[in-house]
Design an enzyme around this catalytic site. Structure first.
Site, short mmCIF file in Angstrom:
data_model
loop_
_atom_site.label_atom_id
_atom_site.label_comp_id
_atom_site.label_asym_id
_atom_site.label_seq_id
_atom_site.Cartn_x
_atom_site.Cartn_y
_atom_site.Cartn_z
N GLU A 26 0.85 -1.18 0.00
CA GLU A 26 0.00 0.00 0.00
C GLU A 26 0.89 1.24 0.00
OE1 GLU A 26 -3.45 2.15 2.74
OE2 GLU A 26 -2.98 0.02 2.99
N ARG A 209 5.12 7.99 0.79
CA ARG A 209 5.28 7.23 -0.44
C ARG A 209 6.64 6.54 -0.52
NH1 ARG A 209 1.96 7.72 -4.81
NH2 ARG A 209 0.30 9.29 -4.73
N ASN A 210 6.66 5.40 -1.21
CA ASN A 210 7.90 4.67 -1.52
C ASN A 210 8.68 4.26 -0.27
OD1 ASN A 210 7.43 5.02 -4.35
ND2 ASN A 210 8.18 7.13 -4.15
N ARG A 211 7.95 4.09 0.81
CA ARG A 211 8.54 3.66 2.09
C ARG A 211 9.54 4.68 2.65
NH1 ARG A 211 4.63 1.18 1.57
NH2 ARG A 211 4.29 -1.04 1.88
N LEU A 212 9.46 5.91 2.20
CA LEU A 212 10.33 6.97 2.72
C LEU A 212 9.56 7.70 3.83
CD1 LEU A 212 11.89 8.31 -0.60
CD2 LEU A 212 12.83 6.65 1.02
#
Length: 237
Positions: A26, A209-212
């Site tokens: 997600e 977003r993008n696991r950042l």
């Protein structure tokens, strides 16, 4: 039949039409969390996020639910979900049976971790600190606010002990209900009360977003160094 033929594949029972965890993903689309504008201490920030979680009607179920992790004298960890029942500048309060596993482990090692998993908001709050028992007056005051059935339950359950059956627990509750009917005051169990967790570190985790992800952590400053009680730092996700 050879011995090898009797060996079954232990993974066979797990094969079936269920979602693959490795494929479940997600994207967290949020505004993020910035250092600018954050309060000097973590409890003000926690109060803000807690208010927002409680206001997210239907999104966050029981925003006061937290995972409490303790360790025993040998360093073996255990976790369970407990309900937060109060917080202020002194810390976070929950109540339990003092004969429970968590209470015994806290007696041996007061270090504790709390985790508030507000998944629908892509937020977590992680607290590290030490726990100590609250005063008896505070325990009694909270106990009086509990529903009648919950008061009886505190007596009926010898928390963390082994039961022979569910019927044993139900009988204990029924006996107490007959002894203390609705409307009659239930005494506070002597082995039941609260713990206050004094935080040493409080991390606010916001999914991005993008696991950042954004991870901002308050760390208590020893002896109020430089006139500040807390130091704020950003962690890499």
């Amino acid at each position: 039949m050879r011995q090898d033929d009797r060996v079954t594949d232990s993974s066979a029972s797990l094969s079936g039409p269920f979602p693959e965890p490795a494929l479940m993903r997600e994207q967290y689309v949020t505004e993020g969390l910035e250092e600018a504008g954050l309060p000097a201490g973590p409890m003000e920030q926690f109060a803000l996020w807690f208010k927002e979680a409680a206001a997210a009607t239907g999104a966050v179920h029981e925003p006061n639910a937290m995972v409490v992790s303790t360790v025993d004298a040998e360093g073996r960890p255990s976790s369970r979900t407990v309900l937060l029942k109060g917080f202020d500048e002194r810390g976070f309060v929950f109540f339990t049976n003092y004969d429970s596993r968590k209470a015994h482990e806290l007696a041996a090692n007061a270090h504790v971790s709390l985790l508030f998993p507000w998944h629908p908001m892509a937020r977590q709050v992680i607290v590290s600190g030490t726990a100590e028992r609250v005063g008896r007056e505070e325990t009694v005051a909270y106990f009086r606010t509990r529903p009648h059935g919950s008061q009886l339950g505190a007596w009926a359950s010898a928390q963390s002990s082994v039961l022979t059956s569910r019927a044993e627990l139900d009988r204990a509750y029924a006996d107490l209900a007959a002894r203390y009917p609705e409307g009659e005051q239930v005494p506070v169990p002597p082995n039941w009360g609260g713990f206050r967790v004094t935080p040493r570190e409080v991390e606010f985790w916001q999914g991005r977003r993008n696991r950042l992800h954004d991870r901002l952590r308050y760390v208590r400053t020893p002896d109020g160094k430089d006139g500040k009680d807390w130091h704020l730092e950003r962690l890499s996700p």
